[in-house]
Scaffold this active site. Structure first.
Site, PDB file in Angstrom:
ATOM      1  CG  HIS A  17      -1.896  -1.051   1.365  1.00 17.13           C
ATOM      2  ND1 HIS A  17      -2.069  -1.805   2.499  1.00 17.13           N
ATOM      3  CD2 HIS A  17      -2.810  -1.532   0.486  1.00 17.13           C
ATOM      4  CE1 HIS A  17      -3.034  -2.685   2.323  1.00 17.13           C
ATOM      5  NE2 HIS A  17      -3.498  -2.550   1.107  1.00 17.13           N
ATOM      6  CE  LYS A  41     -11.499  -7.811   2.850  1.00 14.16           C
ATOM      7  NZ  LYS A  41     -10.252  -7.268   2.283  1.00 14.16           N
ATOM      8  NE  ARG A  90      -2.755  -7.382  -4.140  1.00 13.26           N
ATOM      9  CZ  ARG A  90      -3.457  -8.066  -3.295  1.00 13.26           C
ATOM     10  NH1 ARG A  90      -2.900  -8.490  -2.189  1.00 13.26           N
ATOM     11  NH2 ARG A  90      -4.717  -8.345  -3.524  1.00 13.26           N
ATOM     12  CB  SER A 128      -4.063  -6.599   5.045  1.00  8.32           C
ATOM     13  OG  SER A 128      -3.760  -5.358   4.464  1.00  8.32           O
TER      14      SER A 128
HETATM   15  N1  COA Z   1      -0.344  -3.985  -1.746  1.00 11.17           N
HETATM   16  C1  COA Z   1      -0.625  -4.900  -0.836  1.00 11.17           C
HETATM   17  N2  COA Z   1      -1.871  -5.366  -0.636  1.00 11.17           N
HETATM   18  C2  COA Z   1      -2.855  -4.854  -1.384  1.00 11.17           C
HETATM   19  C3  COA Z   1      -2.626  -3.889  -2.353  1.00 11.17           C
HETATM   20  C4  COA Z   1      -1.293  -3.450  -2.531  1.00 11.17           C
HETATM   21  N3  COA Z   1      -0.981  -2.538  -3.428  1.00 11.17           N
HETATM   22  N4  COA Z   1      -3.790  -3.588  -2.952  1.00 11.17           N
HETATM   23  C5  COA Z   1      -4.721  -4.345  -2.366  1.00 11.17           C
HETATM   24  N5  COA Z   1      -4.154  -5.114  -1.422  1.00 11.17           N
HETATM   25  C6  COA Z   1      -4.824  -6.128  -0.617  1.00 11.17           C
HETATM   26  C7  COA Z   1      -5.371  -5.660   0.675  1.00 11.17           C
HETATM   27  O1  COA Z   1      -4.407  -5.746   1.694  1.00 11.17           O
HETATM   28  C8  COA Z   1      -6.501  -6.641   0.891  1.00 11.17           C
HETATM   29  O2  COA Z   1      -5.958  -7.820   1.427  1.00 11.17           O
HETATM   30  P1  COA Z   1      -6.768  -8.731   2.450  1.00 11.17           P
HETATM   31  O3  COA Z   1      -7.970  -9.238   1.687  1.00 11.17           O
HETATM   32  O4  COA Z   1      -5.771  -9.755   2.766  1.00 11.17           O
HETATM   33  O5  COA Z   1      -7.154  -7.855   3.601  1.00 11.17           O
HETATM   34  C9  COA Z   1      -7.000  -6.968  -0.488  1.00 11.17           C
HETATM   35  O6  COA Z   1      -5.958  -6.581  -1.349  1.00 11.17           O
HETATM   36  C10 COA Z   1      -8.278  -6.280  -0.866  1.00 11.17           C
HETATM   37  O7  COA Z   1      -8.154  -4.928  -0.601  1.00 11.17           O
HETATM   38  P2  COA Z   1      -9.219  -4.110   0.248  1.00 11.17           P
HETATM   39  O8  COA Z   1      -8.481  -2.985   0.869  1.00 11.17           O
HETATM   40  O9  COA Z   1     -10.012  -4.970   1.160  1.00 11.17           O
HETATM   41  O10 COA Z   1     -10.020  -3.466  -0.874  1.00 11.17           O
HETATM   42  P3  COA Z   1     -11.137  -3.971  -1.848  1.00 11.17           P
HETATM   43  O11 COA Z   1     -10.494  -4.115  -3.181  1.00 11.17           O
HETATM   44  O12 COA Z   1     -11.913  -5.114  -1.309  1.00 11.17           O
HETATM   45  O13 COA Z   1     -12.067  -2.677  -1.891  1.00 11.17           O
HETATM   46  C11 COA Z   1     -13.118  -0.697  -1.189  1.00 11.17           C
HETATM   47  C12 COA Z   1     -12.263  -1.880  -0.778  1.00 11.17           C
HETATM   48  C13 COA Z   1     -13.152   0.257  -0.036  1.00 11.17           C
HETATM   49  C14 COA Z   1     -12.484   0.011  -2.366  1.00 11.17           C
HETATM   50  C15 COA Z   1     -14.525  -1.213  -1.599  1.00 11.17           C
HETATM   51  O14 COA Z   1     -14.961  -2.153  -0.651  1.00 11.17           O
HETATM   52  C16 COA Z   1     -15.529  -0.085  -1.680  1.00 11.17           C
HETATM   53  O15 COA Z   1     -15.513   0.700  -2.603  1.00 11.17           O
HETATM   54  N6  COA Z   1     -16.425   0.027  -0.668  1.00 11.17           N
HETATM   55  C17 COA Z   1     -17.404   1.094  -0.568  1.00 11.17           C
HETATM   56  C18 COA Z   1     -18.814   0.645  -0.911  1.00 11.17           C
HETATM   57  C19 COA Z   1     -19.030   0.772  -2.386  1.00 11.17           C
HETATM   58  O16 COA Z   1     -18.930   1.834  -2.979  1.00 11.17           O
HETATM   59  N7  COA Z   1     -19.355  -0.371  -2.993  1.00 11.17           N
HETATM   60  C20 COA Z   1     -19.578  -0.464  -4.405  1.00 11.17           C
HETATM   61  C21 COA Z   1     -18.275  -0.701  -5.103  1.00 11.17           C
HETATM   62  S1  COA Z   1     -18.543  -1.081  -6.792  1.00 11.17           S
END
Ligand code: COA
Length: 161
Positions: A17, A41, A90, A128
């Site tokens: 990140h 989660k 990634r 994470s």
């Molecule tokens: N380096 C390391 N790890 C990374 C990374 C990077 N560059 N990019 C992503 N990750 C990992 C995260 O650590 C996480 O790992 P985990 O599952 O082991 O915890 C995983 O990738 C997923 O990332 P996360 O932060 O949980 O994001 P997400 O892709 O699930 O999306 C939001 C999170 C906030 C963007 C999304 O849930 C959201 O937009 N929510 C708001 C509600 C909404 O608008 N919904 C409609 C969306 S269409």
């Protein structure tokens, strides 16, 4: 002001990140690291704690700030007067899910643009969950999470024991 939103769970922030945030901070006037509240989660750290860990890790980046958000990401982005959402990619396995989210966000709000930044090769295997698992099992998380938060992660896991 050219503002970018970098959203996620950040439970906790990892070196992967931080790599994206640092590179983004060179491209935008301001980067808002948006920490999702009420994720499905069950997080190890509270939203406030996750924000503090991001602040500690990005203290040297003057144009980066972290805050929590609820609700739709596109509405949050609009409330911050930006149309730019940054996501890190990634591996090819991230692409399908991220592509779906980007298209859905576009459907929800046509002016929102999702930009993908490719994670540095050295961070492409970090997540994470993996970091938490390693810490729980007593392994070293050096080079996986920012140095500034290693103690916080270890202490949190010890408290949970
Ligand atoms: N380096 C390391 N790890 C990374 C990374 C990077 N560059 N990019 C992503 N990750 C990992 C995260 O650590 C996480 O790992 P985990 O599952 O082991 O915890 C995983 O990738 C997923 O990332 P996360 O932060 O949980 O994001 P997400 O892709 O699930 O999306 C939001 C999170 C906030 C963007 C999304 O849930 C959201 O937009 N929510 C708001 C509600 C909404 O608008 N919904 C409609 C969306 S269409």
């Amino acid at each position: 002001m050219n503002i970018a939103i970098y959203p996620g769970s950040f439970d906790p922030i990892t070196c992967g990140h931080l790599d994206i945030i640092t590179r983004c901070s060179k491209l935008y006037d301001e980067v808002i690291v948006a920490v999702l509240n009420n994720s499905s989660k069950s997080p190890l750290f509270t939203t406030e704690e996750r924000i503090k860990l991001i602040e500690k890790s990005t203290a040297n980046l003057n144009n980066v700030r972290a805050e929590g958000f609820d609700g739709l990401l596109v509405e949050y982005a609009k409330s911050k007067n930006t149309h730019t959402i940054i996501k890190g990619l990634r591996a090819i396995s991230d692409f399908e899910y991220e592509f779906q989210m980007a298209l859905l966000n576009k459907k929800l709000s046509s002016e929102i643009e999702t930009l993908f930044m490719v994670t540095s090769e050295s961070h492409s295997y970090i997540s994470s969950s993996i970091v938490k698992e390693i810490a729980i099992l007593g392994g070293s998380v050096r080079d996986l999470v920012p140095d500034e938060i290693i103690c916080d992660l270890i202490q949190k896991i010890e408290k949970r024991r």
